[in-house]
Enzyme design. Sequence first.
Site, short mmCIF file in Angstrom:
data_model
loop_
_atom_site.label_atom_id
_atom_site.label_comp_id
_atom_site.label_asym_id
_atom_site.label_seq_id
_atom_site.Cartn_x
_atom_site.Cartn_y
_atom_site.Cartn_z
N GLN A 1 0.84 -1.20 0.00
CA GLN A 1 0.00 0.00 0.00
C GLN A 1 0.87 1.25 0.00
O GLN A 1 1.23 1.78 1.03
CB GLN A 1 -0.94 0.00 1.21
CG GLN A 1 -1.97 1.10 1.11
CD GLN A 1 -3.10 0.91 2.09
OE1 GLN A 1 -3.18 -0.06 2.82
NE2 GLN A 1 -3.98 1.88 2.11
N PHE A 2 1.17 1.74 -1.21
CA PHE A 2 2.01 2.93 -1.33
C PHE A 2 1.34 4.16 -0.74
O PHE A 2 2.02 5.13 -0.36
CB PHE A 2 2.39 3.18 -2.80
CG PHE A 2 1.28 3.74 -3.64
CD1 PHE A 2 1.16 5.12 -3.82
CD2 PHE A 2 0.36 2.91 -4.26
CE1 PHE A 2 0.14 5.64 -4.59
CE2 PHE A 2 -0.66 3.42 -5.03
CZ PHE A 2 -0.77 4.80 -5.20
N THR A 3 0.03 4.15 -0.60
CA THR A 3 -0.69 5.33 -0.08
C THR A 3 -0.36 5.61 1.38
O THR A 3 -0.73 6.67 1.89
CB THR A 3 -2.21 5.19 -0.26
OG1 THR A 3 -2.65 4.03 0.44
CG2 THR A 3 -2.57 5.08 -1.74
#
Length: 151
Positions: A78-80
């Site tokens: 999850q790059f967010t």
Amino acid sequence: MRVVLQRVNDASVSVKGQIIGKINHGIVLLVGFTKGDTSAQIDYLVHKIVNARIFEDSEGKMNLNLKQIHGQILSISQFTLYAETRKGNRPSFTQAQKPEMALINYDEFNKKLREQGVIVETGKFGADMKVQLVNDGPVTIIYEESAVEKK
């Protein structure tokens, strides 16, 4: 490197309507990498996560770790987690590690978790995923280990 850990009764991840990862009792990990993250951050967080005493013993106290309860992991990239939200209303993701390097680190992270004797299911890196879980407690813990020296 940031990891959001959620203790769960069960969880699954699907892509395009197909379940690709499913666990019973254990933890869901939302995993993000930033610039400069290396094996050092991965090793540290693998140790912290696998040994975290977040499961209840016979007296109802959080004294047991994942291996002691024979728990499983659902690991989701999850790059967010590296969203910058201070300016404007649209998050910026410039602090997230480039996908090519993040994928290498994500694979290494999951491999090292498995080397600890834990069952690890995963999502699909870079895919639009749907995650379902039953949070137990709820227990949610945020782990962060930076490549930058702490002051």
